[in-house]
Design a protein around this motif. Structure first.
Motif, PDB file in Angstrom:
ATOM      1  N   SER A 729      33.381  35.182  35.075  1.00  0.00           N
ATOM      2  CA  SER A 729      34.069  35.083  36.366  1.00  0.00           C
ATOM      3  C   SER A 729      35.563  35.363  36.276  1.00  0.00           C
ATOM      4  O   SER A 729      36.370  34.638  36.851  1.00  0.00           O
ATOM      5  CB  SER A 729      33.853  33.676  36.935  1.00  0.00           C
ATOM      6  OG  SER A 729      34.176  32.693  35.964  1.00  0.00           O
ATOM      7  N   GLY A 731      39.094  36.387  37.237  1.00  0.00           N
ATOM      8  CA  GLY A 731      39.737  36.671  38.525  1.00  0.00           C
ATOM      9  C   GLY A 731      38.985  36.142  39.721  1.00  0.00           C
ATOM     10  O   GLY A 731      39.327  36.466  40.855  1.00  0.00           O
ATOM     11  N   THR A 732      37.966  35.317  39.483  1.00  0.00           N
ATOM     12  CA  THR A 732      37.118  34.809  40.566  1.00  0.00           C
ATOM     13  C   THR A 732      37.230  33.296  40.661  1.00  0.00           C
ATOM     14  O   THR A 732      37.282  32.605  39.648  1.00  0.00           O
ATOM     15  CB  THR A 732      35.641  35.193  40.316  1.00  0.00           C
ATOM     16  OG1 THR A 732      35.544  36.610  40.218  1.00  0.00           O
ATOM     17  CG2 THR A 732      34.752  34.710  41.458  1.00  0.00           C
ATOM     18  N   TRP A 733      37.250  32.795  41.886  1.00  0.00           N
ATOM     19  CA  TRP A 733      37.367  31.360  42.117  1.00  0.00           C
ATOM     20  C   TRP A 733      36.078  30.655  41.712  1.00  0.00           C
ATOM     21  O   TRP A 733      34.997  31.036  42.131  1.00  0.00           O
ATOM     22  CB  TRP A 733      37.638  31.097  43.601  1.00  0.00           C
ATOM     23  CG  TRP A 733      38.107  29.693  43.855  1.00  0.00           C
ATOM     24  CD1 TRP A 733      37.360  28.634  44.259  1.00  0.00           C
ATOM     25  CD2 TRP A 733      39.424  29.211  43.682  1.00  0.00           C
ATOM     26  NE1 TRP A 733      38.138  27.514  44.350  1.00  0.00           N
ATOM     27  CE2 TRP A 733      39.413  27.836  44.000  1.00  0.00           C
ATOM     28  CE3 TRP A 733      40.623  29.799  43.279  1.00  0.00           C
ATOM     29  CZ2 TRP A 733      40.547  27.039  43.946  1.00  0.00           C
ATOM     30  CZ3 TRP A 733      41.758  29.007  43.229  1.00  0.00           C
ATOM     31  CH2 TRP A 733      41.708  27.638  43.561  1.00  0.00           C
ATOM     32  N   LEU A 871      45.406  31.929  42.026  1.00  0.00           N
ATOM     33  CA  LEU A 871      44.964  33.319  41.952  1.00  0.00           C
ATOM     34  C   LEU A 871      46.090  34.228  41.453  1.00  0.00           C
ATOM     35  O   LEU A 871      45.861  35.148  40.665  1.00  0.00           O
ATOM     36  CB  LEU A 871      44.471  33.788  43.321  1.00  0.00           C
ATOM     37  CG  LEU A 871      43.147  33.163  43.787  1.00  0.00           C
ATOM     38  CD1 LEU A 871      42.950  33.379  45.292  1.00  0.00           C
ATOM     39  CD2 LEU A 871      41.967  33.749  43.020  1.00  0.00           C
ATOM     40  N   ALA A 876      44.919  37.613  39.764  1.00  0.00           N
ATOM     41  CA  ALA A 876      43.883  38.056  40.709  1.00  0.00           C
ATOM     42  C   ALA A 876      44.446  38.327  42.096  1.00  0.00           C
ATOM     43  O   ALA A 876      43.700  38.658  43.005  1.00  0.00           O
ATOM     44  CB  ALA A 876      42.787  37.001  40.799  1.00  0.00           C
ATOM     45  N   VAL A 926      40.564  29.663  38.006  1.00  0.00           N
ATOM     46  CA  VAL A 926      40.465  31.121  38.019  1.00  0.00           C
ATOM     47  C   VAL A 926      40.774  31.600  36.609  1.00  0.00           C
ATOM     48  O   VAL A 926      41.890  31.410  36.123  1.00  0.00           O
ATOM     49  CB  VAL A 926      41.462  31.765  39.006  1.00  0.00           C
ATOM     50  CG1 VAL A 926      41.184  33.265  39.125  1.00  0.00           C
ATOM     51  CG2 VAL A 926      41.397  31.113  40.368  1.00  0.00           C
ATOM     52  N   ARG A 929      42.470  37.529  35.092  1.00  0.00           N
ATOM     53  CA  ARG A 929      41.890  38.834  35.418  1.00  0.00           C
ATOM     54  C   ARG A 929      41.781  39.702  34.166  1.00  0.00           C
ATOM     55  O   ARG A 929      40.870  40.515  34.031  1.00  0.00           O
ATOM     56  CB  ARG A 929      42.776  39.513  36.462  1.00  0.00           C
ATOM     57  CG  ARG A 929      42.254  40.811  37.007  1.00  0.00           C
ATOM     58  CD  ARG A 929      41.201  40.566  38.030  1.00  0.00           C
ATOM     59  NE  ARG A 929      40.753  41.782  38.670  1.00  0.00           N
ATOM     60  CZ  ARG A 929      39.733  41.832  39.505  1.00  0.00           C
ATOM     61  NH1 ARG A 929      39.076  40.723  39.798  1.00  0.00           N
ATOM     62  NH2 ARG A 929      39.357  42.955  40.052  1.00  0.00           N
ATOM     63  N   VAL A 932      38.469  40.341  31.871  1.00  0.00           N
ATOM     64  CA  VAL A 932      37.278  40.946  32.455  1.00  0.00           C
ATOM     65  C   VAL A 932      36.518  41.817  31.461  1.00  0.00           C
ATOM     66  O   VAL A 932      35.289  41.838  31.447  1.00  0.00           O
ATOM     67  CB  VAL A 932      37.638  41.747  33.732  1.00  0.00           C
ATOM     68  CG1 VAL A 932      38.524  42.925  33.425  1.00  0.00           C
ATOM     69  CG2 VAL A 932      36.380  42.213  34.443  1.00  0.00           C
TER      70      VAL A 932
END
Length: 961
Positions: A729, A731-733, A871, A876, A926, A929, A932
């Motif tokens: 996950s 960059g994802t909440w 974020l 992100a 978070v 990013r 990834v």
């Protein structure tokens, strides 16, 4: 400018012109023509359609960019060789539509239905597309439907393939959101491609079946196929022909200009009509005897298939009707194995699903409910049958026991349709992002019924009168009055039919004593208008500034509602007579302005037109509330700001010792969250990785079960064959909600967080991003190893919810994309009711109040205003923060929001300390990013029984320890 993609426009224009010399190669004339074009200009219309089609096309061979993005539009301009000025002009005339499209979860399939194949045989689709445009559909809406229907048809089996295969799929729409238009498009494309028998399972009532038949006849099948060989100008020839008494015949029924077979296409034969469900094959077995030019080849051979007429029937989901159909098909014999068939199941979670209890099945056998059994027999008889279910409530279909080989599990594909423009749904009634307190949607549309407010039934009736008057006011001030034709209120308090009659009598008495045309009534209406409707009126729509301006329309509204002597209609049964009441016929009655009492038995698929005020107080089981919830969802053009939901917030459920108080609004919200989470999960994992799907339909149940622990196979001796191992996950909440409930486990978790609490700075800092709100928080930085040590020690009420996320974090400690450290943010609450407390000697903190919404699961834990900082720190979010935030931003750093949460008024010791077992250490995070990586799916599953890769459910006894 075919669907093969855009090409160099100036060169193409020159090649197609009669000129020997190229002219206007800078395209300045073309640009000026576009800039000067009126909205309906033919050139502008052409380019709007073409650009929209290129923007929306899913995975075209000519592009590697994502649809509905600026990148896709830029690529189109590059291929057309358009300069900056022309790009700017076209962007102004045709803005890029960036709303999400359909989400597809699919097994890998054999491609056969390319855009070229679709374009080569498109007679009925082209007709349907033209009809939608005549009805006022926008280019984006038509193209969106085209893409969604294409996605379904390309996943069906090729109708000409040698070996039979029956695909199983599910299309998930929204309640009362236009699913019929989608499956009409699918049918049009499917019969164009070669499907020659279409069976639509259209509801459980004749009324609903007839409505679906009429819609298909009007918009797809058309006048010439309805008339057959009858002369439309010969009254004698029209005897017995459908729709001769229909006020919309023939003007609103599509016409091809001649029989399709005379135009190079094929005719459609209707095996059912508006008023006649499937009775028997009226011309006997010959009705399904397909003409074959080459009798030495099977029907599905292209030499035979495309010359054959298509047969369409719309059948009620009724045991005896389906039994007749199955019995007749059995008589036909071997030809059944040659017929490419499409079965469309409207409201497929109603009646079609096998709801018998697996625990009561005899050994080795499956007991089926009546309708499920008949559908299974249909699929057996028709080996080339494709089954596509349509629903707005996906859980029943997705969690059909997939171990039952003959059931309707969507093993091949699941397509989630986007929320349509103008649709009033979950987000309009529930503030799903709000962690605490009343949000904007609730303020506008929801009116809670508490013990302190009384039953508010009189107020709800007053609101019904007021909203009717406001509709009439708007109709006289330029708002199109079509959507105001019907005006309804739904009242649902009890499941008992006897209580419905008593409630209807009570409402009728209240109505007649309300003095709506007298001074007392006007005083009440005036006060409600000032307090409620004027405050929340849509500023883009005409609304009177005073009640005096509205007063003349109140009398007319009262008159329309009272027409026939009673304002109330009782609808409380499944029988046809309940729906055959003249005052309830939305198609044929000029104005239905009534209060409907009933609810549970209002069949799904039956749309309550003009629904503006809902009054709901019935406590019930989850599945029933889900069914009812959708009643106040739908399209409300010109009056969405007038919609009100009166709902019980303190209703008694059960009796005696087992009695408890239930908040129905919160119960609905929990179900809404589940559905929205389901759709979000599908969207996240739909993109392909290296040309292969990240998630297949078989993996959806365990994926969703990670968030919703109540999801499990129907039999206790079964288990999902796919186990979710890792969720990546970056960059994802991520917000876990399955925190433990016992004091001992809460105290254990609190103690585990002690190293993090110790790392927080003493002095608060002010954090903000862009123009968003600033807030104060205590912050600190910890290593990735420190955080994973804490997370590994935590206990959960549903461990499977967080374990796949933890797997990713543990693996992110090394490699080129490793996570270095974390910024921990503990926001300080600003509520006037905030309490300062110390935890394990650290602090002070300001615990937040949160509630569990479904069993052990909390609802939203974080606050939206706090999220942008996290974020931004994790890379992100592009928008810059204030100096404090930007000082924390760096590659390899994640951000974690830590919320000490209490579920009731906190108990503090003399020194202001809160007991560790009284606090929930909730958190959201978070991951950076930068972690990834490339070329890896976001999810990883482990197949438990590797010898049965495609099995969704397996027996627990088969699993070796």
């Amino acid at each position: 400018m075919s669907r093969r993609g855009p090409r160099h426009f100036a060169k193409l224009a020159f090649a197609l012109s009669d000129s020997d010399e190229p002219a206007d190669t800078d395209l300045s004339v073309f640009r000026d023509r576009l800039l000067a074009a009126a909205p309906g200009d033919e050139l502008l219309v052409l380019w709007r359609r073409r650009l929209t089609a290129w923007d929306f096309e899913e995975s075209p061979a000519w592009s590697s960019t994502a649809p509905r993005t600026r990148d896709r539009r830029s690529e189109v301009y590059d291929k057309l060789a358009f300069g900056p000025d022309l790009r700017k002009a076209l962007d102004a005339a045709v803005p890029v539509h960036t709303e999400p499209g359909p989400v597809t979860i699919s097994r890998e399939f054999e491609p056969w239905y390319s855009r070229e194949v679709a374009a080569n045989r498109s007679f009925y689709w082209t007709s349907y597309e033209r009809l939608l445009r005549r009805k006022g559909w926008s280019d984006a809406a038509v193209t969106g439907l085209d893409e969604a229907a294409h996605a379904v048809v390309e996943r069906l089996a090729d109708p000409t393939r040698e070996e039979p295969y029956g695909a199983r799929g599910l299309v998930v729409g929204y309640v009362q959101s236009g699913k019929t238009a989608n499956f009409t498009g699918v049918i049009a494309k499917a019969i164009d491609a070669g499907y020659r028998l279409v069976i639509v399972l259209g509801g459980t009532l004749n009324l609903l079946r007839g409505q679906t038949q009429r819609r298909l006849d009007m918009e797809l099948i058309g006048q010439e196929n309805i008339l057959g060989a009858a002369d439309p100008n010969d009254p004698d020839a029209l005897v017995g022909i459908d729709y001769q008494d229909d006020e919309d015949w023939p003007e609103k029924f599509v016409s091809f200009g001649a029989r399709p077979s005379l135009l190079g296409a094929f005719d459609i034969e209707r095996l059912t009509s508006r008023d006649r469900d499937y009775m028997a094959l009226e011309r006997g077995i010959s009705a399904l005897e397909f003409e074959k030019p080459d009798r030495t080849r099977p029907l599905h051979d292209p030499a035979n298939l495309h010359a054959a007429r298509a047969r369409i029937m719309v059948v009620k989901k009724n045991k005896s009707v389906l039994e007749k159909l199955v019995k007749d098909l059995k008589k036909i014999g071997p030809i059944l194995a040659e017929i490419p068939t499409l079965i469309i199941d409207d409201e497929s979670d109603q009646a079609s699903v096998n709801t018998t209890d697996p625990k009561k099945w005899e050994a080795g056998t499956v007991t089926r409910t009546a309708i499920n059994g008949q559908i299974s027999k249909l699929l057996k008889l028709l080996p080339r049958a494709q089954y596509v279910g349509y629903t707005a409530t996906p859980f029943a279909n997705v969690f059909i026991d997939p171990g039952d080989e003959e059931d309707l599990f969507p093993r091949d594909f699941l397509i989630s349709l986007p929320r349509p423009d103008g649709y009033m749904g979950v987000q309009d009634f529930h503030d799903l992002d709000s962690a605490d307190g009343e949000g904007e949607a609730e303020k506008r549309h929801v009116r809670g019924i508490y013990e302190s407010t009384g039953d508010r039934l009189q107020e709800a009736l007053d609101a019904f009168v007021l909203t009717g008057a406001l509709k009439l006011y708007r109709a006289t001030h330029g708002v199109p009055e079509g959507p105001f034709r019907h005006h309804t209120m739904l009242v649902h308090e009890s499941v008992r039919m006897a209580e419905h009659a008593a409630l209807a009598l009570r409402i009728s008495n209240m109505w007649h004593n309300a003095a709506y045309t007298g001074p007392d009534g006007h005083a009440r209406l005036s006060a409600l208008f000032d307090k409620d409707f004027r405050s929340f009126a849509d500023s883009s729509l005409p609304t009177p500034t005073t009640y005096a301006e509205l007063k003349p329309h109140v009398a007319r509204a009262h008159q329309l509602i009272s027409r026939g002597g009673s304002p109330v209609i009782v609808v409380n049964g499944d029988s046809e007579r309940d729906y055959a009441q003249p005052d309830l016929d939305f198609d044929r009655t000029p104005n239905v302005w009534k209060i409907l009492v009933g609810g549970t038995k209002l069949s799904r698929g039956f749309t309550v037109e003009g629904l503006t005020v809902s009054y709901y107080r019935r406590t019930t089981q989850q599945a029933d509330t889900l069914m009812q919830m959708g009643r106040w969802f739908g399209f409300r053009p010109g009056y969405r700001d007038l919609v009100r939901l009166y709902i019980g917030r303190e209703e008694q459920l059960g009796r005696g010792r087992n009695a408890k108080t239930v908040d129905l609004y919160e119960a609905f919200e929990a179900i809404c969250r589940d559905e929205e989470l389901f759709r979000a999960e599908l969207a996240r994992y739909a993109p392909m990785v290296d040309g292969r799907p990240q998630v297949t339909p078989a993996q959806i149940p365990p994926l969703v079960a990670q968030h919703l622990p109540w999801v499990r196979p129907s039999a206790r001796n079964k288990m999902f064959n796919a186990e979710l191992v890792e969720v990546r996950s970056p960059g994802t909440w991520v917000e876990p909600t399955a925190h433990p409930e016992t004091s001992e486990e809460l105290a254990h978790n609190t103690a585990s967080w002690e190293p993090v609490l110790a790392a927080l700075g003493r002095d608060p800092v002010t954090l903000a991003v862009g123009d968003g709100p600033a807030y104060e928080a205590r912050v600190g930085t910890i290593s990735h190893e420190t955080l994973t040590t804490v997370l590994c020690a935590l206990r959960w009420s549903a461990p499977s919810q967080f374990s796949p996320h933890l797997e990713f974090l543990l693996g992110a400690a090394q490699g080129a994309t490793k996570i270095d450290d974390w910024l921990v943010i503990t926001p300080l609450q600003t509520s006037a009711r905030r309490v300062e407390a110390r935890i394990l000697g650290h602090g002070p903190f300001t615990p937040a109040r949160r509630n569990r919404r479904r069993g052990p699961l909390f609802g939203a834990l974080s606050e939206p205003k706090h999220r942008d900082v996290a974020l931004r720190v994790a890379g992100a979010l592009e928008t810059a923060g204030n100096a404090a935030v930007e000082g924390y931003v760096r590659s390899g750093r994640g951000a974690l929001l830590l919320y000490p949460v209490v579920e009731s008024e906190p108990r503090l010791g003399p020194d202001g300390t809160i007991a560790p077992g009284d606090v929930v250490m909730a958190f959201s995070y978070v991951a950076p990013r930068s972690s990834v990586g490339t070329g890896r799916p976001l999810v990883r599953f482990r197949t438990i029984d590797k010898s049965r890769q495609d099995a969704v459910v397996i027996d627990r006894a088969d699993v070796r320890p």
